[in-house]
Design an enzyme around this catalytic site. Structure first.
Site, mmCIF file in Angstrom:
data_model
loop_
_atom_site.group_PDB
_atom_site.id
_atom_site.type_symbol
_atom_site.label_atom_id
_atom_site.label_comp_id
_atom_site.label_asym_id
_atom_site.label_seq_id
_atom_site.Cartn_x
_atom_site.Cartn_y
_atom_site.Cartn_z
ATOM 1 C CD GLU A 106 -2.212 -1.122 3.217
ATOM 2 O OE1 GLU A 106 -3.056 -1.935 2.712
ATOM 3 O OE2 GLU A 106 -1.798 -0.385 3.920
ATOM 4 C CB CYS A 119 2.547 7.339 3.659
ATOM 5 S SG CYS A 119 2.625 6.217 4.836
ATOM 6 C CB CYS A 126 5.986 -6.012 8.866
ATOM 7 S SG CYS A 126 7.336 -4.720 10.545
ATOM 8 C CB CYS A 130 4.180 -3.339 16.194
ATOM 9 S SG CYS A 130 5.668 -2.416 15.880
ATOM 10 C CB CYS A 133 0.746 -2.371 13.401
ATOM 11 S SG CYS A 133 1.482 -2.504 11.372
ATOM 12 N N GLY A 175 6.434 -2.235 6.383
ATOM 13 C CA GLY A 175 7.472 -2.913 6.145
ATOM 14 C C GLY A 175 8.011 -1.946 7.391
ATOM 15 C CD GLU A 176 12.206 -0.317 10.839
ATOM 16 O OE1 GLU A 176 10.742 -0.672 11.442
ATOM 17 O OE2 GLU A 176 12.952 0.363 11.058
ATOM 18 C CB SER A 207 8.562 6.212 10.685
ATOM 19 O OG SER A 207 8.171 5.428 11.613
ATOM 20 C CB CYS A 349 0.434 0.917 8.568
ATOM 21 S SG CYS A 349 1.744 0.476 8.555
HETATM 22 N N1 SAH Z 1 8.106 0.117 11.016
HETATM 23 C C1 SAH Z 1 8.391 1.289 11.327
HETATM 24 C C2 SAH Z 1 6.981 2.128 9.715
HETATM 25 C C3 SAH Z 1 6.374 1.744 10.137
HETATM 26 S S1 SAH Z 1 4.933 1.512 10.456
HETATM 27 C C4 SAH Z 1 7.377 2.237 12.316
HETATM 28 O O1 SAH Z 1 7.576 1.201 13.016
HETATM 29 O O2 SAH Z 1 7.228 3.027 12.291
HETATM 30 C C5 SAH Z 1 4.107 3.136 10.528
HETATM 31 C C6 SAH Z 1 3.625 4.128 12.293
HETATM 32 O O3 SAH Z 1 2.307 3.935 12.499
HETATM 33 C C7 SAH Z 1 4.544 3.055 13.511
HETATM 34 O O4 SAH Z 1 4.431 4.125 14.148
HETATM 35 C C8 SAH Z 1 2.827 2.249 13.766
HETATM 36 O O5 SAH Z 1 3.634 1.999 14.941
HETATM 37 C C9 SAH Z 1 2.255 2.806 13.581
HETATM 38 N N2 SAH Z 1 0.796 2.136 13.509
HETATM 39 C C10 SAH Z 1 0.953 1.111 13.108
HETATM 40 N N3 SAH Z 1 -0.532 0.785 12.604
HETATM 41 C C11 SAH Z 1 -1.218 1.579 13.445
HETATM 42 C C12 SAH Z 1 -2.753 1.703 13.622
HETATM 43 N N4 SAH Z 1 -3.672 0.690 13.769
HETATM 44 N N5 SAH Z 1 -3.022 2.507 14.800
HETATM 45 C C13 SAH Z 1 -2.283 3.932 14.342
HETATM 46 N N6 SAH Z 1 -0.593 3.419 13.752
HETATM 47 C C14 SAH Z 1 -0.355 2.812 13.785
#
Ligand code: SAH
Length: 374
Positions: A106, A119, A126, A130, A133, A175-176, A207, A349
């Site tokens: 995406e 973005c 990933c 988390c 996510c 992704g990271e 990020s 994400c």
């Molecule tokens: N892996 C990287 C970049 C991708 S996620 C990172 O962790 O920063 C980008 C941001 O979106 C991160 O801060 C992540 O924690 C947040 N994010 C992911 N899922 C989310 C959700 N359901 N609601 C709000 N923020 C979210």
């Protein structure tokens, strides 16, 4: 390609084996010279693709007709197709791109005043896990190629009217990014090219979940990017619950790496904090975060959790969010809340990819351009 011409370095090739011209590893100058063309045409082709938003070689009307035909027969501009295109009421647009191997990623275009921010994703899936996510629910499938990262930028640019330009890039999609720096950095270099999108490095944010050795590498090789660290909790116990990869890292190692990045780059750091109802949103959590940030020249970006179907987490209430922000402000922390953009089109994400998979249907672009504006 005529038999006497050996293919130039191709990067990753899509299944039809045509070189991907958007992959910076592909040497268009060498290709032109093999084709008996002056190397200076490389710049014209590049400008057509990046700045003049050509969709096909036949659009490149100031190139000789025969050259356009040869380019079309031997090279490929797009390796993805748009599986879905959603438009939200606030102007946010989201693309679900299908890659040549059937995987999906995406990318999003956000409109905010005069800003036009994209973005982009760096991986399919990933590995960071988390818990809130959508991107990581099935782990990581593969790294994106540099060409696939560039392609997201160019696809999104083409959603803009001709008189508008992209102004900012955030690598905050699936992704990271720091786990795929080898492919990401060349793509971001392309984005900065003055003959192309011409986006200044200062307007590009990477990020990360916080991988200290990769932060150090970035610091060493390319400290001009704006770094955002996704923290979500200031103590290891809670952070490891929310971000399992934290177990082997720990918040203090992340903070130390972030400090080194700041010292080298001089660029203010951002700490992102996804606020989850009844999980990390109490005044105590805010105080612990304030202590963690201390006197650093950092911005704390509070992101209210965007619900993901099937996950048990709750959005924070307005009251808990305001209380959390108050504690931080009173402690002198520079804080902002990310305004929710495009939430009606599942712009958090990885959400759209899951949705599409669940529906088991990927109609063609023209069939399904959704205007989610009712
Ligand atoms: N892996 C990287 C970049 C991708 S996620 C990172 O962790 O920063 C980008 C941001 O979106 C991160 O801060 C992540 O924690 C947040 N994010 C992911 N899922 C989310 C959700 N359901 N609601 C709000 N923020 C979210």
């Amino acid at each position: 390609m005529p038999p006497n011409i050996t293919p130039i370095t191709m990067g990753i090739t899509p299944p039809d084996h045509l070189p991907h011209i958007l992959d910076p590893e592909f040497d268009i100058r060498a290709w032109l010279s093999h084709a008996g063309q002056p190397a200076w045409r490389a710049k014209a082709v590049y400008r057509w693709l990046h700045a003049r938003r050509a969709d096909s070689f036949s659009d490149m009307t100031d190139l000789p007709h025969d050259l356009r035909l040869q380019l079309d027969a031997e090279l490929r501009i797009w390796t993805t197709h748009i599986a879905r295109h959603q438009v939200a009421e606030d102007g946010t647009e989201k693309l679900l791109l299908q890659l040549h191997d059937g995987q999906q990623i995406e990318c999003v275009l956000l409109r905010d005043g005069i800003r036009r921010t994209v973005c982009i994703s760096s991986q399919v899936g990933c590995a960071m896990g988390c818990v809130f996510c959508a991107s990581g629910l099935d782990g990581v499938i593969r790294n994106l190629t540099t060409g696939e990262i560039v392609e997201q930028l160019l696809r999104l640019t083409r959603l803009l009217p001709p008189d508008e330009r992209l102004s900012h890039i955030v690598v905050m999609g699936m992704g990271e990014p720091l786990a795929n720096l080898d492919r990401l950095l060349p793509a971001l270099a392309v984005a900065q090219s003055p003959d192309g999108l011409g986006i200044s490095q200062r307007r590009i944010t990477i990020s990360t979940v916080g991988l200290p050795s990769a932060i150090d590498r970035l610091c060493h090789e390319n400290p001009g990017y704006h770094l955002a660290v996704s923290l979500h909790a200031a103590d290891d116990l809670l952070r490891t619950k929310l971000v399992p990869v934290n177990k082997s890292i720990g918040v203090h190692a992340i903070l130390a790496a972030a400090d080194r990045y700041w010292e080298t780059s001089g660029r203010r750091l951002t700490f992102e904090y996804v606020l989850l109802g009844n999980l990390n949103d109490s005044p105590d959590h805010a105080r612990s975060l304030a202590r963690f940030i201390g006197k650093r020249a950092a911005l704390v970006n509070i992101i209210p959790y965007n619900t993901v179907d099937g996950l048990p987490w709750e959005e924070p209430t307005d009251v808990s969010r305001e209380r959390f922000l108050d504690v931080l402000r009173n402690a002198g922390i520079n804080v902002q809340t990310r305004r929710r953009k495009g939430s009606r089109i599942d712009a958090a994400c990885g959400q759209l990819r899951r949705l599409a998979r669940e529906q088991h249907s990927l109609p063609e672009e023209s069939d399904i351009t959704l205007s989610d504006s009712e």
